[in-house]
Write a protein that holds these residues in place. Sequence first.
Motif, PDB file in Angstrom:
ATOM      1  N   VAL A   1       5.043   7.892   1.171  1.00 30.46           N
ATOM      2  CA  VAL A   1       5.860   8.713   0.278  1.00 30.46           C
ATOM      3  C   VAL A   1       5.728  10.152   0.755  1.00 30.46           C
ATOM      4  O   VAL A   1       4.674  10.776   0.632  1.00 30.46           O
ATOM      5  CB  VAL A   1       5.398   8.561  -1.199  1.00 30.46           C
ATOM      6  N   LEU A   2       6.805  10.677   1.343  1.00 29.51           N
ATOM      7  CA  LEU A   2       6.809  11.988   1.998  1.00 29.51           C
ATOM      8  C   LEU A   2       7.684  12.964   1.231  1.00 29.51           C
ATOM      9  O   LEU A   2       8.917  12.933   1.352  1.00 29.51           O
ATOM     10  CB  LEU A   2       7.323  11.853   3.433  1.00 29.51           C
ATOM     11  N   PRO A   3       7.085  13.840   0.430  1.00 30.29           N
ATOM     12  CA  PRO A   3       7.888  14.799  -0.320  1.00 30.29           C
ATOM     13  C   PRO A   3       8.550  15.816   0.608  1.00 30.29           C
ATOM     14  O   PRO A   3       8.094  16.010   1.736  1.00 30.29           O
ATOM     15  CB  PRO A   3       6.900  15.481  -1.251  1.00 30.29           C
ATOM     16  N   PRO A   4       9.599  16.459   0.119  1.00 35.26           N
ATOM     17  CA  PRO A   4      10.232  17.502   0.927  1.00 35.26           C
ATOM     18  C   PRO A   4       9.210  18.615   1.189  1.00 35.26           C
ATOM     19  O   PRO A   4       8.364  18.893   0.345  1.00 35.26           O
ATOM     20  CB  PRO A   4      11.359  18.036   0.044  1.00 35.26           C
ATOM     21  N   PHE A   5       9.292  19.205   2.367  1.00 44.93           N
ATOM     22  CA  PHE A   5       8.390  20.301   2.671  1.00 44.93           C
ATOM     23  C   PHE A   5       9.137  21.336   3.491  1.00 44.93           C
ATOM     24  O   PHE A   5      10.173  21.045   4.070  1.00 44.93           O
ATOM     25  CB  PHE A   5       7.136  19.802   3.419  1.00 44.93           C
ATOM     26  N   ALA A   6       8.591  22.532   3.497  1.00 47.75           N
ATOM     27  CA  ALA A   6       9.188  23.626   4.273  1.00 47.75           C
ATOM     28  C   ALA A   6       8.225  24.002   5.378  1.00 47.75           C
ATOM     29  O   ALA A   6       7.014  23.806   5.271  1.00 47.75           O
ATOM     30  CB  ALA A   6       9.452  24.821   3.373  1.00 47.75           C
ATOM     31  N   GLY A   7       8.752  24.522   6.410  1.00 45.78           N
ATOM     32  CA  GLY A   7       7.896  24.934   7.509  1.00 45.78           C
ATOM     33  C   GLY A   7       8.729  25.522   8.623  1.00 45.78           C
ATOM     34  O   GLY A   7       9.946  25.470   8.597  1.00 45.78           O
ATOM     35  N   GLY A   8       8.059  26.026   9.592  1.00 37.88           N
ATOM     36  CA  GLY A   8       8.819  26.628  10.648  1.00 37.88           C
ATOM     37  C   GLY A   8       8.256  26.421  11.987  1.00 37.88           C
ATOM     38  O   GLY A   8       7.441  25.718  12.347  1.00 37.88           O
TER      39      GLY A   8
ATOM     40  N   THR B   1       0.857  -1.181   0.000  1.00 43.07           N
ATOM     41  CA  THR B   1       0.000   0.000   0.000  1.00 43.07           C
ATOM     42  C   THR B   1       0.890   1.227   0.000  1.00 43.07           C
ATOM     43  O   THR B   1       1.725   1.388   0.893  1.00 43.07           O
ATOM     44  CB  THR B   1      -0.917   0.020   1.239  1.00 43.07           C
ATOM     45  N   MET B   2       0.726   2.054  -1.017  1.00 37.10           N
ATOM     46  CA  MET B   2       1.510   3.286  -1.138  1.00 37.10           C
ATOM     47  C   MET B   2       0.620   4.449  -0.697  1.00 37.10           C
ATOM     48  O   MET B   2      -0.455   4.656  -1.262  1.00 37.10           O
ATOM     49  CB  MET B   2       1.927   3.520  -2.591  1.00 37.10           C
ATOM     50  N   ASN B   3       1.046   5.190   0.317  1.00 33.76           N
ATOM     51  CA  ASN B   3       0.332   6.385   0.775  1.00 33.76           C
ATOM     52  C   ASN B   3       1.114   7.603   0.327  1.00 33.76           C
ATOM     53  O   ASN B   3       2.288   7.756   0.682  1.00 33.76           O
ATOM     54  CB  ASN B   3       0.184   6.383   2.295  1.00 33.76           C
ATOM     55  N   PHE B   4       0.476   8.444  -0.453  1.00 34.55           N
ATOM     56  CA  PHE B   4       1.119   9.649  -0.988  1.00 34.55           C
ATOM     57  C   PHE B   4       0.693  10.855  -0.160  1.00 34.55           C
ATOM     58  O   PHE B   4      -0.491  11.045   0.099  1.00 34.55           O
ATOM     59  CB  PHE B   4       0.724   9.858  -2.448  1.00 34.55           C
ATOM     60  N   TRP B   5       1.659  11.672   0.226  1.00 34.78           N
ATOM     61  CA  TRP B   5       1.396  12.848   1.048  1.00 34.78           C
ATOM     62  C   TRP B   5       1.738  14.119   0.291  1.00 34.78           C
ATOM     63  O   TRP B   5       2.644  14.137  -0.537  1.00 34.78           O
ATOM     64  CB  TRP B   5       2.201  12.773   2.348  1.00 34.78           C
ATOM     65  N   ALA B   6       1.012  15.183   0.600  1.00 40.65           N
ATOM     66  CA  ALA B   6       1.255  16.541   0.093  1.00 40.65           C
ATOM     67  C   ALA B   6       1.436  16.575  -1.420  1.00 40.65           C
ATOM     68  O   ALA B   6       0.537  16.186  -2.154  1.00 40.65           O
ATOM     69  CB  ALA B   6       2.431  17.166   0.834  1.00 40.65           C
TER      70      ALA B   6
END
Length: 84
Positions: free
Chosen positions: A77-84, A5-10
């Motif tokens: 599957v967690l793509p790069p993300f920005a945040g603070g 099972t592939m879970n895709f995020w963002a």
Amino acid sequence: MPLVTMNFWAGARAAAGTATEAVEAGSVAEALALVLEQHADARFTRVVRASSLLVDGVSASGEALGRPLAGATTIEVLPPFAGG
């Protein structure tokens, strides 16, 4: 072959057009190849290749991607993300 099972995020979810997909694969590398082939989209490919992967909750990369899967597996599957 194990069900993966592939879970895709963002951004991966947006590029795939779905949150979850299931494939039968013998390894994480094979599962990734299958979903990349199914989507055949440059944007999706870029996002997935830049993403971090969690396999059953454990970070995976490099040689670990080619190891045989023992049974049903979940890949986040967690793509790069920005945040603070």
